[in-house]
Design a protein around this motif. Structure first.
Motif, PDB file in Angstrom:
ATOM      1  N   VAL A 129       0.859  -1.181   0.000  1.00  0.00           N
ATOM      2  CA  VAL A 129       0.000   0.000   0.000  1.00  0.00           C
ATOM      3  C   VAL A 129       0.896   1.232   0.000  1.00  0.00           C
ATOM      4  N   VAL A 130       0.744   2.070  -1.007  1.00  0.00           N
ATOM      5  CA  VAL A 130       1.519   3.299  -1.107  1.00  0.00           C
ATOM      6  C   VAL A 130       0.808   4.392  -0.304  1.00  0.00           C
ATOM      7  N   ASP A 131       1.573   5.261   0.327  1.00  0.00           N
ATOM      8  CA  ASP A 131       0.999   6.370   1.094  1.00  0.00           C
ATOM      9  C   ASP A 131       0.514   7.427   0.105  1.00  0.00           C
ATOM     10  N   THR A 172       5.547  -8.945   0.763  1.00  0.00           N
ATOM     11  CA  THR A 172       4.579  -7.909   1.123  1.00  0.00           C
ATOM     12  C   THR A 172       4.989  -7.267   2.443  1.00  0.00           C
ATOM     13  N   PRO A 173       4.951  -5.932   2.558  1.00  0.00           N
ATOM     14  CA  PRO A 173       5.302  -5.295   3.828  1.00  0.00           C
ATOM     15  C   PRO A 173       4.437  -5.809   4.979  1.00  0.00           C
ATOM     16  N   ARG A 174       5.014  -5.894   6.167  1.00  0.00           N
ATOM     17  CA  ARG A 174       4.306  -6.449   7.317  1.00  0.00           C
ATOM     18  C   ARG A 174       3.490  -5.412   8.083  1.00  0.00           C
ATOM     19  N   ARG A 223       0.776  -0.709   5.467  1.00  0.00           N
ATOM     20  CA  ARG A 223       1.512  -0.875   4.209  1.00  0.00           C
ATOM     21  C   ARG A 223       1.096  -2.114   3.426  1.00  0.00           C
ATOM     22  N   HIS A 224       0.047  -2.795   3.859  1.00  0.00           N
ATOM     23  CA  HIS A 224      -0.450  -3.915   3.055  1.00  0.00           C
ATOM     24  C   HIS A 224      -1.964  -3.942   3.075  1.00  0.00           C
TER      25      HIS A 224
END
Length: 437
Positions: free
Chosen positions: A203-205, A359-361, A365-366
């Motif tokens: 997930v991008v900010d 995938t980021p934890r 971010r996910h």
């Protein structure tokens, strides 16, 4: 977090029994495990194509009945008049993506909408000619960006800038995007990033990147194919210039379903913005006067071209009703419960292997998707999961498998099944840390 011996199949079923939204699963058709009529599969490919809801047949039947009853007069006299059909999707779409109603319209397909937005908002001039995408952008986004650059007589290899993660990393860091914009933003005409990266599930900010893009003088648009219906969005509040998304993934509106589009209100009444136009771009109140020029409207409707495909829009309406009834906040909370449980289960079965989660934890971010880089061929793993274990994920060649526990219909037991099956397949294929090359 380390999985303990209590995290058994019974524990997964107990979690399902205790989860307040588990019953949503009964509203969907779950594919069988073996492609026949036997037990349900663990379907974890909703990031690619969402499942059929039981509401879709009924709503399509309503439109077929209207067509049968009214013929051409259904455009004005059907229970949901076809000439304004997209308006029935407007407010629920706006709620789902955090927009004002006049900022959204459901139309076309995703890449068509990306092109329509780039026609309007990619206006290269002087040194500001670049379109910025992520290096791991979905291929269609890359093709769209490159073809738009070529349309303006530019070299796509020079005009399209691809942002890459740091060496040895899988995902972009927000601070690196911001630094790029501070250093090179004077060259950027348009940024077109994925709100959730299709490959890694990152997930991008959106708020931070949009602000940084604007500070650099760029237009900032977003491909929300993997974000709409997956994570909460606030497009208006974040000041996003434009966005587009499909509805056949997390929104479950069917293969190739009609897409959505957002244009911020600061742009919708600006008649100096160039755009392609068609009959449906014109004001509905004067449209049937059949004049030779468009009578524009101050809404995202101005970017429409043709009359809406009613039988394709009906499933979108069914989907939006479901999202309205449950709420994206509750779905996001359940998504996190499922995806983090899946990650924990995968931690156990991947220990000591070459395979690992990319995938980021961090929760922010996910989304639902968990991507695993494999120490084996992704197609082989995916096929074995499907036909030997009844687990449906999808491969991204050469070595990534994506598993997405969708909160509307997936279960903790699906996640448990998928992790155990993946461990079994990797054992069969010989994926161990010691044996990996």
């Amino acid at each position: 977090m380390t999985i303990t011996s209590t995290d058994t199949e019974r524990d997964a079923r107990d979690r399902d029994a205790a989860d307040p939204l588990s019953s949503l699963r009964t509203r969907f058709a779950i594919p069988p495990a073996d492609g026949g009529d036997n037990d349900e599969s663990a379907y974890l490919a909703g990031n690619s194509l969402g499942l059929l809801s039981v509401d879709v047949r009924a709503i399509i039947d309503e439109e077929l009945s209207a067509w049968s009853r009214w013929g051409v007069e259904g455009h004005s006299d059907a229970p949901r008049p076809w000439v304004r059909y997209h308006e029935h999707l407007r407010e629920a779409s706006a709620r789902l993506v955090g927009a004002l109603p006049h900022e959204v319209v459901v139309m076309n397909s995703l890449t068509v909408n990306l092109h329509l937005m780039l026609v309007s908002f990619y206006r290269p001039a002087g040194d500001r000619t670049a379109i910025v995408i992520e290096d791991s952008a979905f291929p269609s986004d890359s093709y769209a960006a490159r073809s738009q650059a070529a349309l303006h007589g530019l070299d796509p290899d020079a005009a399209v800038i691809r942002l890459r993660p740091r060496d040895g990393e899988d995902v972009l860091r927000t601070e690196d995007i911001e630094q790029f914009l501070r250093d090179e933003g004077h060259r950027v005409a348009v940024m077109m990033l994925g709100g959730v990266n299709y490959y890694t599930g990152e997930v991008v900010d959106i708020a931070r990147v949009t602000a940084a893009g604007h500070a650099a003088g760029a237009i900032v648009g977003w491909d929300l194919a993997h974000a709409a219906g997956n994570i909460p969005l606030q497009l208006h509040e974040w000041g996003v210039d434009w966005a587009a998304w499909c509805t056949y993934k997390y929104m479950n509106a069917g293969p190739g379903a009609v897409a959505g589009c957002f244009v911020h209100e600061r742009h919708v009444a600006d008649r100096t913005i160039p755009r392609f136009e068609g009959w449906w771009s014109s004001n509905v109140e004067t449209r049937f006067q059949m004049g030779p020029t468009v009578d524009p409207v101050a809404s995202a409707d101005a970017w429409q071209l043709s009359n809406p495909p009613i039988l394709a829009m009906a499933p979108v309406l069914a989907s939006l009703r479901m999202f309205d009834s449950v709420g994206i906040t509750a779905l996001r909370e359940r998504s996190l419960r499922l995806s983090e449980y899946l990650m924990d289960q995968l931690d156990t079965v991947l220990q000591g292997r070459a395979s690992h989660i990319i995938t980021p934890r961090e929760q922010e971010r996910h989304g639902s998707q968990v991507s695993v880089r494999l120490g084996a061929d992704a197609a082989d793993v995916t096929n074995k999961l499907r036909w030997e274990h009844g687990v449906i994920g999808d491969a991204r060649m050469p070595d990534v498998i994506r598993l997405a526990p969708v909160p509307l219909y997936n279960s903790f037991h699906d996640c448990w099944r998928a992790a155990r099956a993946l461990g079994s397949v990797l054992d069969e294929l010989g994926d161990t840390q010691q044996g990996a090359s």
